[in-house]
Design an enzyme around this catalytic site. Structure first.
Site, PDB file in Angstrom:
ATOM      1  N   ARG A   7     -32.988  29.330  14.909  1.00  0.00           N
ATOM      2  CA  ARG A   7     -32.743  30.667  14.381  1.00  0.00           C
ATOM      3  C   ARG A   7     -34.019  31.508  14.495  1.00  0.00           C
ATOM      4  O   ARG A   7     -35.143  30.987  14.386  1.00  0.00           O
ATOM      5  CB  ARG A   7     -32.346  30.545  12.906  1.00  0.00           C
ATOM      6  CG  ARG A   7     -31.972  31.836  12.194  1.00  0.00           C
ATOM      7  CD  ARG A   7     -30.700  32.405  12.733  1.00  0.00           C
ATOM      8  NE  ARG A   7     -30.041  33.298  11.770  1.00  0.00           N
ATOM      9  CZ  ARG A   7     -29.290  34.330  12.135  1.00  0.00           C
ATOM     10  NH1 ARG A   7     -29.124  34.614  13.423  1.00  0.00           N
ATOM     11  NH2 ARG A   7     -28.679  35.070  11.227  1.00  0.00           N
TER      12      ARG A   7
ATOM     13  N   THR B 262     -22.244  37.270  19.210  1.00  0.00           N
ATOM     14  CA  THR B 262     -22.556  35.862  19.200  1.00  0.00           C
ATOM     15  C   THR B 262     -21.645  35.203  20.221  1.00  0.00           C
ATOM     16  O   THR B 262     -20.603  35.735  20.556  1.00  0.00           O
ATOM     17  CB  THR B 262     -22.299  35.301  17.784  1.00  0.00           C
ATOM     18  OG1 THR B 262     -23.146  35.983  16.858  1.00  0.00           O
ATOM     19  CG2 THR B 262     -22.532  33.830  17.662  1.00  0.00           C
TER      20      THR B 262
ATOM     21  N   ASN C  75     -26.760  38.818  17.568  1.00  0.00           N
ATOM     22  CA  ASN C  75     -26.126  39.487  16.435  1.00  0.00           C
ATOM     23  C   ASN C  75     -25.104  40.500  16.933  1.00  0.00           C
ATOM     24  O   ASN C  75     -23.978  40.124  17.233  1.00  0.00           O
ATOM     25  CB  ASN C  75     -27.131  40.126  15.481  1.00  0.00           C
ATOM     26  CG  ASN C  75     -26.501  40.434  14.121  1.00  0.00           C
ATOM     27  OD1 ASN C  75     -25.530  39.798  13.723  1.00  0.00           O
ATOM     28  ND2 ASN C  75     -27.042  41.398  13.407  1.00  0.00           N
TER      29      ASN C  75
ATOM     30  N   ASP D  71     -29.303  40.469   9.491  1.00  0.00           N
ATOM     31  CA  ASP D  71     -28.662  39.346   8.806  1.00  0.00           C
ATOM     32  C   ASP D  71     -29.374  38.966   7.518  1.00  0.00           C
ATOM     33  O   ASP D  71     -28.856  38.169   6.727  1.00  0.00           O
ATOM     34  CB  ASP D  71     -28.583  38.133   9.735  1.00  0.00           C
ATOM     35  CG  ASP D  71     -27.295  38.106  10.536  1.00  0.00           C
ATOM     36  OD1 ASP D  71     -26.475  39.030  10.376  1.00  0.00           O
ATOM     37  OD2 ASP D  71     -27.105  37.170  11.330  1.00  0.00           O
TER      38      ASP D  71
ATOM     39  N   SER E 284     -27.236  32.757   8.185  1.00  0.00           N
ATOM     40  CA  SER E 284     -26.286  32.937   9.287  1.00  0.00           C
ATOM     41  C   SER E 284     -24.918  32.409   8.901  1.00  0.00           C
ATOM     42  O   SER E 284     -24.777  31.571   8.006  1.00  0.00           O
ATOM     43  CB  SER E 284     -26.788  32.186  10.523  1.00  0.00           C
ATOM     44  OG  SER E 284     -25.801  32.137  11.531  1.00  0.00           O
TER      45      SER E 284
ATOM     46  N   GLY F  28     -18.466  35.922  15.920  1.00  0.00           N
ATOM     47  CA  GLY F  28     -17.766  36.952  15.164  1.00  0.00           C
ATOM     48  C   GLY F  28     -18.347  37.239  13.805  1.00  0.00           C
ATOM     49  O   GLY F  28     -17.617  37.598  12.879  1.00  0.00           O
ATOM     50  N   GLY F  29     -19.659  37.070  13.630  1.00  0.00           N
ATOM     51  CA  GLY F  29     -20.269  37.400  12.349  1.00  0.00           C
ATOM     52  C   GLY F  29     -19.714  36.543  11.228  1.00  0.00           C
ATOM     53  O   GLY F  29     -19.505  35.339  11.375  1.00  0.00           O
TER      54      GLY F  29
END
Length: 594
Positions: free
Chosen positions: A127, A404, A424, A446, A475, A497-498
């Site tokens: 990340r 993503t 993102n 985020d 995340s 998709g968040g």
């Protein structure tokens, strides 16, 4: 164009990440392409559901790759066919995505990998991190709200982790039959001399055109002459090819030190960004203990914090084990109601309590405990929705908010990889690094940029996810490996998709386990989403009959149709063979085996 450097001939001259899965021919030493089965429309899918009958599902005993981009899938298949393992194939696929799927594939972002190699589970965190100059309130505007700077432009980027993570994965879990340079060779062949642009690629660029037009370097690469390149043209990226050559020759040092790091840091300084050479040189990918939980006799291996995916899925699963979902019928009002109520409670805990474990203490044991499950389950009513505000009055209920990419790989020995990588938003911050040819992430959004207010996906997050130098943002990425009752890999799942990633992956798990679907049906099935705030049950258009929606309204659920909830390709086991499922909602996805 051909890739011969991997010991396998993969013809991709006409392949692209386009609207229809292309006809694929893979000539390998092992033989002909994998066989396919004809799609069967499940009787329980709504009659007007657009994804009821997808492309024929490929099956293979020798492995499988499923991704959002046909070119990248074929790169991974080539690695498997020429002796690489699932991790080797995943690394090559990821770098191919960085070239041919810049919507989300990247070397300017980060991600997570869950793997099972030789029977042992692994979780790798690559990340992005906040730059050293980042401050808690750096995006706080004079009106007390978050500014656009966390979403668009130079200040939106965290320190990229993809190159470090992919190298760490290969070095630790790769087969050693493939050199690092061999795994980057296909991506180099895509960057220069280029790949064929298709309709889906052009369409995505068109959707992002206004945003990309703000940055001259993005215009120069992605919008020549002020517009997306024409369908059928060849997109070349020699600047990215030069960066990839340095990475191929020097490993992570080719990205985090030397000319690439110097150029990126100089551009940041010149444009008000925060990332420095020191930030890049200090970045490290981290192995973390996976989140593991059981759901109706199946064992799930997921990603731990700073991903919330594994833990939030575990909370949902534990809550729902108290109900026999199958007895209510798939997508019945009661089934959807119970799953949505479990999602609501799990997301409330996720949003309030989770953050980077190097900075905050995550109450993992508490949230995984029978006591937490029983207490939360006791608040669920079988026939009535409990509003978020009633359950959690401290949560500020928000109005609804707005990429993503996930891919999955299995090999002939049962090795499995679920890898989710992200910028993102689509094309990240909109900024293309000058002279380097790659898009920069906008992952700083985020964080809880202003704790208690919504981010770009409508999530209202708390103090544990506030910005701090060197911290990793929370995340929703949920790469997951599911083991069957025999202890062997049953499915490999993940999504883009968040915040909707978590619910999409859990619904696929439930479709497999609760309703005995094949992985192809589980992926094609209509989805829904509830994330506690905004207090809305999001539905896909045509996913539910009107009478079911009416019944959900009568139970107190406010619903809203959302055109696209998530992309969630997967791989499953069927009759002893690997079955690949591309995402039908994503133009250009492909599942294929050697």
């Amino acid at each position: 164009m051909h890739f011969a450097r991997l010991g396998v001939l993969v013809s991709i001259a006409v392949l692209s990440c386009g609207p229809a899965a292309p006809t694929v021919t893979v000539a390998t030493p092992q033989g002909a392409p994998a066989s396919t089965s004809q799609p069967v429309v499940p009787a329980h899918f709504p009659p007007d559901w657009p994804y009821a009958a997808g492309a024929p599902a490929p099956h293979s005993a020798k492995g499988m790759v499923s991704s959002d981009c046909a070119i990248a899938t074929q790169v991974g298949v080539g690695v498997l066919a020429s002796g690489g393992n699932a991790v080797d194939a995943a690394v090559a696929t990821a770098f191919a995505l960085a070239v041919a799927f810049p919507t989300a594939g990247n070397i300017g972002g980060g991600g997570f990998m869950v793997a099972r190699i030789a029977g042992k589970p692994y979780a790798l965190d690559f990340r992005e991190t906040a730059p050293a100059a980042a401050t808690r309130d750096m995006y706080l505007g004079p009106d007390g709200k978050s500014t656009e700077d966390s979403w668009t432009g130079w200040k939106a980027s965290g320190v990229p982790g993809s190159v470090a993570g992919l190298y760490e994965a290969w070095q630790t879990l790769g087969s050693k039959k493939k050199t690092w340079a061999e795994l980057l060779a296909p991506a180099l062949s895509l960057a220069d001399p280029g790949f064929v642009v298709d309709d889906a690629f052009v369409k995505t660029l068109g959707m992002m055109q206004k945003r990309l037009m703000k940055f001259p370097t993005s215009v120069a690469l992605w919008l020549p002459n002020g517009a997306p390149p024409p369908v059928g043209s060849t997109l070349k990226n020699p600047e990215l090819a030069a960066v990839l050559r340095r990475i191929a020759a020097d490993g992570p040092k080719g990205f985090y030190e030397g000319p690439v790091a110097q150029a990126l840091a100089a551009a940041m300084k010149a444009n008000g960004g925060l990332i420095t050479e020191a930030d890049l040189a200090s970045y490290k990918a981290k192995w973390r203990p996976p989140v593991e939980f059981d759901y109706r006799g199946r064992h799930v291996v997921g990603m731990p914090p700073p991903s919330s995916g594994g833990l939030t899925m575990a909370m949902i699963a534990h809550l729902l084990e108290g109900y026999d979902l199958k007895s209510y019928g798939w997508d019945s009002p009661t089934h959807i109601h119970l799953v949505a109520e479990a999602m609501r409670r799990a997301f409330a805990a996720r949003n309030a309590k989770l953050g980077d474990p190097d900075f905050v203490k995550n109450p993992v044991d508490e949230l995984m405990s029978p006591a937490w499950t029983q207490a939360q389950r006791g608040t669920i009513k079988l026939d009535k929705a409990t509003s978020t505000q009633e359950l959690f009055p401290q949560i500020a209920v928000q109005k609804d908010g707005p990429h993503t990419t996930n891919f999955t790989v299995v090999d002939a020995e049962g090795g499995a990889v679920a890898l989710t990588t992200t910028l993102n938003a689509w094309f990240g911050s909109g900024v293309t690094a000058p002279g380097l040819g790659f898009v920069l992430n906008d992952e700083m959004d985020d964080f809880a940029t202003v704790p208690g207010t919504a981010n770009g996906y409508g999530l209202v997050q708390g103090e544990p996810n506030a910005i701090a130098p060197g911290k990793r943002m929370l995340s929703s990425m949920s790469p997951s490996i599911v083991l069957g009752t025999d202890g062997q890999v049953m499915a490999v799942l993940g999504a883009a998709g968040g915040s909707r990633i978590i619910t999409a992956v859990f619904e696929e798990l439930s479709n497999l386990v609760d309703f005995d679907m094949s992985v192809s049906d589980a992926v094609r099935a209509p989805r829904f989403h509830q994330q506690d705030s905004p207090d809305i049950l999001a539905l896909e258009p045509h996913g539910l009959p009107d009478d079911i929606v009416t019944a959900l309204h009568a139970m107190g659920h406010a619903t809203k149709e959302v055109g696209h909830l998530a992309d969630a390709p997967g791989i499953g086991k069927l009759n002893g063979l690997w079955e690949g499922a591309a995402e039908p909602r994503r133009d250009g996805g492909l599942a294929a085996g050697p």
